[in-house]
Write a protein that holds these residues in place. Structure first.
Motif, short mmCIF file in Angstrom:
data_model
loop_
_atom_site.label_atom_id
_atom_site.label_comp_id
_atom_site.label_asym_id
_atom_site.label_seq_id
_atom_site.Cartn_x
_atom_site.Cartn_y
_atom_site.Cartn_z
N GLN A 91 -69.95 2.37 -72.56
CA GLN A 91 -71.01 1.68 -71.19
C GLN A 91 -70.24 1.01 -70.46
O GLN A 91 -70.46 0.54 -69.85
N ARG A 92 -68.46 0.96 -70.36
CA ARG A 92 -68.26 0.14 -69.50
C ARG A 92 -68.24 1.91 -68.62
O ARG A 92 -68.00 1.12 -67.43
N TRP A 93 -68.30 2.83 -68.23
CA TRP A 93 -68.51 3.25 -67.25
C TRP A 93 -69.41 5.35 -67.72
O TRP A 93 -70.31 5.08 -66.61
N ARG A 94 -70.33 4.69 -69.30
CA ARG A 94 -71.55 5.82 -69.55
C ARG A 94 -72.27 4.54 -69.14
O ARG A 94 -72.55 3.25 -69.16
N THR A 121 -66.17 9.84 -63.46
CA THR A 121 -66.04 8.40 -63.24
C THR A 121 -65.29 7.83 -64.04
O THR A 121 -65.33 7.22 -64.15
N PRO A 123 -62.51 5.86 -66.80
CA PRO A 123 -61.25 5.22 -66.45
C PRO A 123 -60.52 6.33 -65.76
O PRO A 123 -59.57 6.44 -65.66
N VAL B 4 -69.80 -5.29 -69.22
CA VAL B 4 -70.51 -4.63 -67.93
C VAL B 4 -71.89 -4.57 -67.00
O VAL B 4 -72.60 -4.50 -68.41
N TYR B 99 -68.08 -5.06 -63.04
CA TYR B 99 -67.31 -5.81 -64.77
C TYR B 99 -66.50 -7.84 -65.00
O TYR B 99 -66.49 -7.69 -63.72
#
Lengths: 468, 468
Positions: A91-94, A121, A123, B4, B99
């Motif tokens: 969930q940090r990028w999805r 996108t 990390p 996030v 973040y």
């Protein structure tokens, strides 16, 4: 017309999808390496690898996989729950974005609708981190304190080095020396992420020392790097060797890509007629296609699944379906797969991530059963497509991903010629910001298209055929 | 704890925020350049620049701005509607993520809460494209067919080249030769995006030819590159020169960053005690801080706004508040700003985007009225902070953005020492994937900290003081 189809963070999948539950046939399982299969494993790579080989590959390698992770990937349970800490990392990028390439459509003057799912996108800049995080979690839970791996172009090493953070594990990466010198910033990136990066061959292992004795300027190979990583991990308490390519559990972890894309295509109100993915060992291809395979059974049985490989490493289009090792040294168990032989060394191409000699067992079985198609392209055409895509869409694809772009463009052009609508979805597995030298070479006209001869492929396959 | 804070695509702001509506003082407006202000403009840069100067900078430069865009940025209308086509472009990657840096907090053992707004997911990899897209839209609507600009490190050129796509405008970028040779991939990226990239000084303009006559190996400068771009644009029908740094309209466009961050901090349930941004000309700083300035008036009047500049270019901490040109050549109108003098040439640092000699007029006026604080750091400390951040958070900050990281870490350490809670928000304006050479130099111990002497700064400011 809307070009981007975003999902909220709470739509990150809760489960990975295990395609074994839905395949109408059995996928052959790995079997222990016999010493005969290790035949030909000599010279610089031989040392530690052959020594381990005598114990049987199964005994040596399988216990390195945490049992919980291993079990998930051989059963027929359709959905495997994603552990909450892994999902929180995702969930940090999805969810990653899904775009409609409407400017590319316009440039091609095609009636086709082209969609792409963009993993750049993340990390680490590619899909690799989806499995790296899952593996780091399972290894950490089983008490591992240090992850060790080999890396060629460096995408996998970058992803694993980042994935080790949340679990306070050390990370050691053996990186092929010639790649390291060609792409020094991949090494920088891994070190910035706390990894110890060792150029391979190194003085740290018997395998490395043997290679350096044979040639002090040895350029290294992924085979040697992985063999060094295995030897190094075996000698260190709490350390484990990890790989992120064609194993069942790796394919499983990548299905988050396709599960999200399914929801996003629903937002777009379409179901693809063809789903396309670049083909290295198969994790990216599986990630974007498998969930669509499941839904196509009811939604659109005519949907095609197209794997795209480089002319330089045509394991599916020109290889054979045989039992073979997944690694160059021959220490891993043998599995049935489309392969060019584990000693096949592809000519240098910029899409280093696609230079792997074999196709994942699951993808191979699907190909053998005509559930998957394959095609190959030369790198000039691939980078031409990548450049055309970048110009139209404003995103530079990694050379690996540009293979999928090429097939998508070809499908769209066919749709124009046949005057038919066609919904095309492809996986854009990573950005090309650390691969701009490839595009520079292409634009300067310096790229050579290299293709193995039939004789080279036959010579590489002969030992396998003889031993089977 | 959730790390996030994502927003749905429909939460992309509908309006930019014009801080002029809420400032308790007037911000001085630009006035035409007088020939006296052009004094000292000689040698290679002189040619076209001085020639234009004679017409008065106002007459020459202002008509290049589309009137609609220009008007928005000098009025006191609080909210300026974002044109729907521009907002649709923003939605291709915005809202960008916010973040909480919980792993960095843990590494620092601080009671502070550290948040960062990440602009590195944009197609160009930084915040620059927020204004590039808006400018491309307005220029296109006013009939412009070709955008022309100068670029140093290449971030602005990359963003502008991408922004020209949707409007089918050509893009021509004069890139400083020494930067081009140092960072060739920036040029590759711009060409991939369809731009014509010309290394400066070039044979294409009088300014360039004069520079090359003086020194055939001239390394170029941003001043010369912009002067070439201006001359080139003036000579071509339908072409316009565009800049993306400290002008009011540029700051306005960047406020989408802070508007999103406001909503995201609400999701986090906190309001920052300090908002931090790296300071080049001021567009990144304005983008993250201005909307918080507005809300802080009621939410948390004690909130501080901290601009971070490099020791090598300390316009706020060591410059003077004077009327000065925004460009090296002295062809632009003069504006009141904190400056080191438009002929100040900062020593080379890896954060090339912060080597600008002056602070945006609005930020300068806020600083002069004690609404904004400023601090500066040397590049070794900055890259040390960037590396610590990368290790903890898995994202590599651009060297420019690492200035904000450094201040955030310093604030967090103070909070630990003072045993107070503190909510810190900083803008992470872009990724450092094309700047890994900077980190490599830092890790190798090869970085030099360069600081101008008082004498150098005084010498640079003297002509301005004498002419005012």
């Amino acid at each position: 017309m809307r070009d981007v189809f975003n999902l909220e963070a709470d739509r990150v999948p809760t489960h990975w999808y295990n395609i074994l539950a839905d395949l109408p046939f059995e996928v052959p399982v790995p079997r222990p390496a016999s010493s005969r299969n290790g035949a030909g494993s000599n010279g610089a790579n031989g040392g530690a690898a052959n020594g381990s080989d005598a114990d049987g590959g199964q005994a040596m390698l399988q216990p390195q996989l945490p049992l919980s992770m291993y079990k998930q990937s051989i059963g027929r349970t359709r959905y495997v729950e994603i552990p909450e800490p892994v999902r929180a990392e995702y969930q940090r990028w999805r969810p990653t974005p899904l775009y409609r390439a409407s400017r590319l459509e316009k440039a091609l003057d095609t009636p086709a609708h082209i969609y792409y799912k963009y993993e750049g996108t993340s990390p680490s800049g590619s899909h690799k981190i989806n499995t790296a995080l899952a593996q780091a979690y399972y290894y950490s839970r089983s008490g591992v304190k240090e992850m060790v791996t080999g890396t060629g172009a460096g995408q996998w090493g970058s992803a694993l080095s980042m994935a080790c953070h949340p679990y306070d594990m050390a990370c050691t990466v053996f990186m092929v020396r010639s790649s390291y010198e060609q792409k020094p910033y991949r090494g920088t990136l891994m070190r910035l992420n706390g990894a110890r990066v060792i150029t391979s061959p190194s003085e740290e292992t018997e395998v490395g020392r043997a290679a350096l004795r044979a040639d002090p300027d040895h350029p290294g190979s992924l085979g040697i790097a992985n063999a060094e990583a295995i030897e190094y991990a075996n000698a260190r308490k709490g350390a484990r060797f990890s790989i992120g390519s064609g194993e069942n559990h790796v394919l499983l972890h990548q299905t988050v890509i396709g599960e999200e894309a399914l929801l996003q295509m629903k937002l777009a109100g379409e179901f693809p007629d063809v789903v396309i993915g670049a083909m290295g060992a198969g994790s990216n291809f599986a990630g974007i296609t498998f969930p669509f395979y499941r839904e196509a059974l009811t939604e659109n049985p005519a949907t095609r699944f197209l794997a795209v490989e480089p002319d330089a490493c045509p394991k599916m289009t020109r290889g054979s379906y045989l039992m073979d090792h997944t690694d160059y040294s021959g220490v891993t168990p043998v599995v049935k797969m489309y392969t060019l032989g584990h000693r096949f060394t592809a000519y240098h191409i910029h899409a280093g991530g696609l230079r792997y000699h074999g196709a994942a067992p699951i993808v191979s079985a699907m190909y053998d059963n005509d559930l998957v198609e394959a095609i190959s392209y030369g790198q000039n055409r691939v980078l031409e497509s990548g450049a055309a895509f970048a110009k139209a869409e404003g995103l530079v694809p990694a050379p690996e991903s540009a293979h999928a772009v090429t097939a998508a463009i070809e499908e769209a052009v066919k749709a124009r010629e046949e005057k038919t609508e066609r919904v095309i979805l492809f996986g854009l597995s990573g950005h090309g910001l650390l691969d701009l030298s490839a595009y520079e070479s292409y634009m300067a006209g310096n790229l050579v298209d290299v293709v193995p001869t039939d004789e080279e492929i036959q010579a590489s396959l002969r030992p396998l055929i003889e031993s089977s």
